[in-house]
Design a protein around this motif. Structure first.
Motif: not given
Length: 81
Positions: A14-30
């Motif tokens: 999740l942390e890797f994807l968040s940094k890669k995509e430039g979005v928050s972890k919360s947004k990815i989870v939502k």
């Protein structure tokens, strides 16, 4: 508010994807949760999907049983001879 515990591997992904995509972890989870819930929505019954709408209509309660009578009244009023 909801707190979720993730194992270390999932947290790292999740942390890797968040940094890669430039979005928050919360947004990815939502977004992931929304997609999951939308997909599972199709498994709800027709009743479950519409239960918040039942009983909110206004009008005569016996309209279905007096339908023919109402039609006759309207036709007679419109086409009086």
């Amino acid at each position: 508010m909801l707190n979720v515990r993730l194992d270390k591997e999932l947290e790292e992904k999740l942390e890797f994807l968040s940094k890669k995509e430039g979005v928050s972890k919360s947004k990815i989870v939502k977004d992931a949760l929304t997609a999951y819930l939308d997909k599972s929505k199709s498994s709800f019954s027709a009743f479950e999907l519409g239960k918040d709408l039942f009983g909110i209509a206004e009008g005569e309660e016996n309209l279905s049983s007096t339908f023919k009578e109402k039609i006759k009244e309207k036709l007679n009023a419109k086409f009086t001879h």
